[in-house]
Scaffold this active site. Structure first.
Site, PDB file in Angstrom:
ATOM      1  N   ASP A  11      18.263  73.465 -51.698  1.00  0.00           N
ATOM      2  CA  ASP A  11      17.558  73.657 -49.714  1.00  0.00           C
ATOM      3  C   ASP A  11      18.721  73.322 -48.605  1.00  0.00           C
ATOM      4  OD1 ASP A  11      15.281  71.392 -49.299  1.00  0.00           O
ATOM      5  OD2 ASP A  11      17.719  71.081 -49.688  1.00  0.00           O
ATOM      6  N   HIS A 243      20.993  60.701 -48.778  1.00  0.00           N
ATOM      7  CA  HIS A 243      19.854  61.389 -49.527  1.00  0.00           C
ATOM      8  C   HIS A 243      20.346  62.081 -50.683  1.00  0.00           C
ATOM      9  CE1 HIS A 243      16.639  59.967 -47.853  1.00  0.00           C
ATOM     10  NE2 HIS A 243      16.428  60.754 -46.216  1.00  0.00           N
TER      11      HIS A 243
END
Ligand code: RIB
Ligand code: CA
Length: 324
Positions: A11, A243
């Site tokens: 995303d 992340h």
């Protein structure tokens, strides 16, 4: 060297861009496709961003297949523009996407077809909400036996959340999908905030990218400022948490992460929706007994990980050209 074929379900997303850049600069990995989902932004935007990233990295040949516009059952939470910018990629006017993506093809179908056509060869690397993988399992439950692995960025098992006190963003964005994916019979590695919160690229690390004239280093350096602003505003940290790239590092250097086999379930209702709850040996509640364990990352050599990330960003994708 044997290469590992991967599909990155993404995303993008500033830290997604870093993960994709490191993957494409790593000859150990063959990125077969990018599949896209809602999450950091609307799926139309994350899909265009996936193409823009591949354009910048010189890999317009890699297929991009659009996926879920919203969670499985609940309403979506909307774009995280305060984190990744209005355009999802740091608002630095990266060139517009070089190609349209055929939205008649869905990411879930593409994942099923790839796993069916190359049984045991493809590793799925979801770094956004897990909706596309859950939809793929619904389409063809047998694919759980066909994946070489599923390496997830998501969750917070023994760590606080980042969007609620207990929930991490990718899981929070679709708890129902995450519970399906983490309960399926495929080999899952879960890289959550327990480790990614330690992957703190500070100002010194970010500034060390400035002189590196490669597409990956420039992409990360150019898109980082908006993400730094978010970290400054929320934590007073002049840097970024890396992340998503933890999944790629796990594939390149698994020795840098410590994992434990734990069954993980996801809270899907109420105040704690999106919480990832891990059992421990001896918990006898029947709902845990048949839950397959996943390899949960609980420790990381953050210094070495950030060094490896910088090293790979200093390589020109698809060449032996290495600039540091
Ligand atoms: O919690 C971090 C995750 O949420 C990352 O995948 C980031 O890109 C956002 O999607
Ligand atoms: Ca992401």
């Amino acid at each position: 060297m044997s290469t590992r074929s991967i599909v990155i379900d993404t995303d993008p997303g500033i830290d997604d861009a870093m993960a994709i850049a490191v993957a494409l600069a790593s000859p150990e990995l063959d990125v077969v496709a990018l599949t896209t989902t809602f999450g950091n932004h609307h799926v139309e935007v994350t899909t265009a961003n996936a193409v823009r990233i591949l354009d910048v990295l010189g890999r317009p040949d890699i297929p991009v297949v659009a996926g879920a516009p919203r969670p499985l059952t609940r309403e979506g939470h909307g774009p995280a523009t305060s984190v990744h910018g209005q355009d999802g990629l740091g608002d630095v006017d990266l060139p517009p996407p070089s190609r349209e993506v055929d939205t008649a093809r869905h990411a879930a179908s593409h994942i099923v077809d790839l796993l069916r056509s190359r049984p045991g060869e493809i590793t799925l690397v979801p770094i956004g909400p897990l909706t596309n993988l859950a939809l793929a399992l619904r389409l063809d439950p047998g694919i759980a036996e066909l994946a070489a692995g599923v390496v997830v960025m998501g969750g917070a098992v023994r760590s606080p959340g980042n969007v609620t006190p207990v929930a991490e963003a990718n899981i929070w964005n679709d708890p129902e999908a995450a519970d399906i994916v983490l309960g399926a019979a495929w080999p899952v590695t879960l890289l959550g905030l327990d480790v990614t919160r330690h992957l703190a690229a500070d100002r010194t690390w970010l500034d060390s990218l400035a002189p590196i004239d490669t597409p990956g280093a420039r992409l990360v350096a150019d898109t980082a400022p908006v993400y730094v602003d978010f970290h400054l505003a929320t934590e007073g940290f002049d840097g970024i948490h890396c992340h998503d790239v933890a999944t790629i590092v796990h594939l390149l250097a698994p020795e840098l992460l410590h994992t434990e086999p734990l069954a993980v379930r996801v809270v899907t209702g109420g105040l704690a929706a999106g919480q990832t709850v891990a059992n421990a040996p001896g918990h006898l509640d029947p709902s845990w007994v048949d839950r397959p364990p996943v390899d949960v990352a609980l420790g990381v050599d953050a210094t070495e990980v950030l060094e490896l990330v910088r090293d790979r960003l200093g390589r020109v994708p698809g060449t032996d050209d290495h600039r540091q």
